[in-house]
Design an enzyme around this catalytic site. Structure first.
Site, PDB file in Angstrom:
ATOM      1  N   PHE A 134       0.877  -1.164   0.000  1.00 41.89           N
ATOM      2  CA  PHE A 134       0.000   0.000   0.000  1.00 41.89           C
ATOM      3  C   PHE A 134       0.918   1.220   0.000  1.00 41.89           C
ATOM      4  CE2 PHE A 134      -2.996   3.087   1.450  1.00 41.89           C
ATOM      5  CZ  PHE A 134      -4.255   2.582   1.182  1.00 41.89           C
ATOM      6  N   ASP A 206       2.106  -4.604   8.905  1.00 43.99           N
ATOM      7  CA  ASP A 206       0.912  -3.800   8.703  1.00 43.99           C
ATOM      8  C   ASP A 206      -0.247  -4.789   8.576  1.00 43.99           C
ATOM      9  OD1 ASP A 206      -1.251  -2.446   7.553  1.00 43.99           O
ATOM     10  OD2 ASP A 206       0.064  -0.960   6.625  1.00 43.99           O
ATOM     11  N   TYR A 231     -11.042   1.223  10.313  1.00 44.68           N
ATOM     12  CA  TYR A 231     -12.232   1.575   9.526  1.00 44.68           C
ATOM     13  C   TYR A 231     -12.546   0.567   8.448  1.00 44.68           C
ATOM     14  CZ  TYR A 231      -8.505   3.830   6.736  1.00 44.68           C
ATOM     15  OH  TYR A 231      -7.352   4.089   6.046  1.00 44.68           O
ATOM     16  N   LYS A 232     -11.686  -0.461   8.301  1.00 44.71           N
ATOM     17  CA  LYS A 232     -11.959  -1.500   7.304  1.00 44.71           C
ATOM     18  C   LYS A 232     -12.823  -2.582   7.969  1.00 44.71           C
ATOM     19  CE  LYS A 232      -8.010  -0.056   4.643  1.00 44.71           C
ATOM     20  NZ  LYS A 232      -6.543  -0.020   4.618  1.00 44.71           N
ATOM     21  N   ARG A 379     -11.968  -5.430  -6.809  1.00 46.59           N
ATOM     22  CA  ARG A 379     -11.811  -6.010  -5.463  1.00 46.59           C
ATOM     23  C   ARG A 379     -13.162  -6.227  -4.812  1.00 46.59           C
ATOM     24  NH1 ARG A 379      -8.186  -2.776  -1.281  1.00 46.59           N
ATOM     25  NH2 ARG A 379      -9.970  -1.388  -1.535  1.00 46.59           N
TER      26      ARG A 379
END
Ligand SMILES: *Cc1c(COP(=O)(O)O)cnc(C)c1O
Length: 420
Positions: A134, A206, A231-232, A379
């Protein structure tokens, strides 16, 4: 469930309904606000709203803030909130107490732990990361190494498989994502951590795309540092605070450069001269964003009732099902990128298609929300607490219709927003 072999029929919608009827996690669905007519396959990007969140945030705003005002720092435990939430996230990442705090954002937390890790390896100057990581993780690594001086620099690997060849006496830190945000590939945290440490380096994980998707074992894997967002899969809400983990054995020595007053031993002495507090608190920097922390607290109320092993089992069943159902779309040039082996799969399925962007937009118009990552990946995230097998079946059916009809070719589906 059937396999994708052409001789066996695909799973039927009725079979999916039977799986839903027997689903031990089915009751969790009522804990979430799910808009009518939407199948949400983007909980790996922004989790849905837990039903209890609005009330909890309103209480903070109207009572703790509105009525009790500054007294709430003590009365409502505002000051301790980063530690309290950290203690609640800790079991989800396999961390014994005292090693996790909730604060800031993933990028900021990565800056702090990477800098701390680099300082713990004086004389070594290389940070290893994956080119496909990322990008914010790479940008932060660049920022940390450029500030660190002493020849510190970041080396990018084309894939995690190159790690062994790249590890050497100059490697200070390795930073990797446990689950790849694009492909959904899951790395072997225990084995990689061991190899990195055998080379004398420190390991930073991560876990943004892993936390809430599968059980994580930071302590058992001997991890040095970790960061993750809420928040995922954790449903903390847009921009909700992130967390960081520092292994107990590093806490006495570790020093992070964002040395703000919340990490000070006695912040309310208001004295000059930074003196870090003992323990994980030294990784705090400043006042917690209490609205976001309140929303996360409400979501963790739900998560605390969920068995992560059951979440993982259903996640694999949902992704198996989707992979099976989209198999025939190879005819339209759709390629499944996510590993099929369970040990190598997170909780999302990535499909490659040269026109992935308009295909996803057309799918969204049909009420199935996934997303797109450049250059060509569609995705789909699978969140076991609020997704049903029938929804997965219906989503695959809608995707099939989008491709069969060619409706994605309509010009409006190719216009891009700022966020994909
Ligand atoms: C989502 C995500 C981030 C997000 O970083 P923010 O600082 O919260 O914007 C960082 N790293 C990874 C791997 C992610 O998946």
């Amino acid at each position: 469930m059937s396999t994708t072999s052409p001789s066996t029929p695909l799973t039927t919608r009725a079979q999916c309904a039977a799986l839903d009827a027997a689903d031990p996690l089915a009751a969790f669905r009522s804990e979430f606000v799910l808009p009518e007519g939407v199948i949400y396959l983007d909980g790996n990007s922004l989790g849905v709203l837990p039903a209890r969140t609005s009330g909890r945030v309103r209480e903070l705003v109207e009572v703790e803030w509105g009525e009790r005002l500054i007294r709430s720092w003590n009365e409502a435990g505002w000051f301790e909130q980063p530690h309290r939430l950290g203690a609640r996230v800790a079991p989800m990442v396999g961390a014994a107490p005292g090693q996790v705090v909730v604060c800031d954002t993933t990028s900021v937390n990565l800056f702090k732990v990477l800098a701390a890790a680099l300082r713990l390896r004086p004389g070594r100057s290389t940070v290893l990361a994956e080119r496909a990581a990322f990008p914010t993780d790479l940008y932060i690594a660049e920022g940390v190494t450029s500030l660190a001086g002493g020849g510190a620099h970041t080396v990018l690997l084309d894939s995690a498989e190159q790690l062994d060849g790249a590890l050497g006496p100059d490697t200070a830190v390795v930073v990797l994502s446990q689950v790849d945000y694009r492909t959904g590939e899951l790395l072997d945290m225990a084995a990689i951590t061991r190899r990195v440490q055998a080379a004398g380096a420190l390991m930073v994980w991560d876990v943004c795309h892993a936390v809430g998707a599968l059980p994580i074992e930071l302590d058992a894997c001997g991890v040095d540092f970790a960061v993750g967002c809420t928040y995922k899969y954790l449903n903390g809400g847009p921009g909700s605070p992130a967390f960081l983990y520092v292994a107990e054995r590093h806490l006495a020595e570790a020093e992070q450069p964002l040395s703000g007053w919340f990490g000070h031993a006695r912040p309310f002495d208001f004295t000059p001269g930074y003196e870090p507090v003992a323990g994980i608190g030294r990784f705090l920097t400043s006042s917690p964003s209490l609205l976001g922390q309140a929303a996360l607290g409400a979501s963790l109320d739900v998560w605390e009732k969920a068995d992560l092993a059951a979440v993982r089992a259903k996640s694999l069943a949902l992704t198996d099902l989707f992979i099976e159902l989209v198999g025939p779309l190879a005819e339209f040039g759709v390629e499944v990128v996510t590993p099929r082996a369970h040990a190598r799969r997170g909780s999302q399925v990535a499909l490659r298609h040269p026109d992935g962007y308009p295909v996803v937009q057309a799918l969204i118009e049909r009420g199935v929300i996934g997303d797109f990552r450049a250059p060509d990946l569609m995705r789909f995230g699978f969140t076991p607490l609020y997704l049903s097998y029938v929804e997965v079946w219906d989503a695959a059916r809608q995707l099939t219709k989008v491709l069969e009809s060619g409706e994605w070719r309509a010009e409006r589906f190719s216009r891009r927003g700022a966020v994909t």
